[in-house]
Motif scaffolding. Sequence first.
Motif, mmCIF file in Angstrom:
data_model
loop_
_atom_site.group_PDB
_atom_site.id
_atom_site.type_symbol
_atom_site.label_atom_id
_atom_site.label_comp_id
_atom_site.label_asym_id
_atom_site.label_seq_id
_atom_site.Cartn_x
_atom_site.Cartn_y
_atom_site.Cartn_z
ATOM 1 N N ALA A 101 -1.274 4.511 24.801
ATOM 2 C CA ALA A 101 -0.617 3.252 25.308
ATOM 3 C C ALA A 101 -1.185 1.933 24.611
ATOM 4 O O ALA A 101 -0.246 0.928 24.336
ATOM 5 C CB ALA A 101 -0.960 3.077 26.868
ATOM 6 N N GLY A 102 -2.322 1.677 24.462
ATOM 7 C CA GLY A 102 -3.114 0.721 24.001
ATOM 8 C C GLY A 102 -2.339 0.693 22.229
ATOM 9 O O GLY A 102 -2.198 -0.679 21.884
ATOM 10 N N SER A 134 -4.083 6.523 27.897
ATOM 11 C CA SER A 134 -4.194 5.161 27.800
ATOM 12 C C SER A 134 -4.437 4.820 26.508
ATOM 13 O O SER A 134 -4.178 3.704 25.914
ATOM 14 C CB SER A 134 -5.411 4.786 28.776
ATOM 15 N N ASP A 144 -7.045 11.101 26.124
ATOM 16 C CA ASP A 144 -6.854 9.820 27.074
ATOM 17 C C ASP A 144 -5.535 9.290 26.562
ATOM 18 O O ASP A 144 -5.272 8.476 25.562
ATOM 19 C CB ASP A 144 -8.000 8.771 27.096
ATOM 20 N N SER A 197 -12.092 10.747 23.258
ATOM 21 C CA SER A 197 -11.392 9.305 23.891
ATOM 22 C C SER A 197 -10.197 9.228 23.093
ATOM 23 O O SER A 197 -9.279 8.850 23.790
ATOM 24 C CB SER A 197 -12.227 8.053 23.920
#
Length: 222
Positions: A204-205, A201, A199, A195
């Motif tokens: 982005a986190g 995202s 990923d 992950s």
Amino acid sequence: MLALISRDGISKRFKVLGYFIFTCGWLASIAGLSRIFIVLTITSVLTFIIFSKGLKSTLKISISLVFVAVILHLFMPDSIVEGFQYRFAYSSTENISEEARITIWREYLSNIPEYFFVGAFGNYRRFGPQGIYDTHSSFLGWFVQYGVIGLLGYLYLLYGLLREIFKIKKYKTGTFKYLIAWFISYLTLIAVNQSGFQDPSIYAGFAFTILWSVSIDRQHHT
């Protein structure tokens, strides 16, 4: 989610909505029978407790956990309970050597000289077991695809994120506890999962957390 709704100025309505969304997401993940999700939950809760100051906070968290455990025991479908019992029984000491991840990691690590410095890039799967197998570890994924230099870059990125989280601690201890719990559980996840590698995202986190830290720091220096 919990870190966001812990901020000052958030109305009770949005706090309730935030807790509801978090609970739904957590229950959906439980229903997926993911063993690592159980480990992540335990890791994040323990981290939160460790960084919570005072007996009062620890008692509140412990009582909440007992309440959640009782509710889950009463209302969780038998099929999910039996599924977890089977999956954890298979992960016992006697069967750990048969775990697919162990086989995959062993195969990739046996070929370290082939990719140590510059990595294998997109053709990395040839160093794993026969068939299409990813590394099932973000750390190993960075190492195999981009060599030791890529792995060190990834570790430096994680260090920078941790440093920004600790900056938040100076001003928002409540927010910090949620973020550090998330960070430790994330490290647990990426040790056995990709992950943190595939990923977008996730990155982005990272960016959101860093910008959050910078924003808080500027607010307290203006």
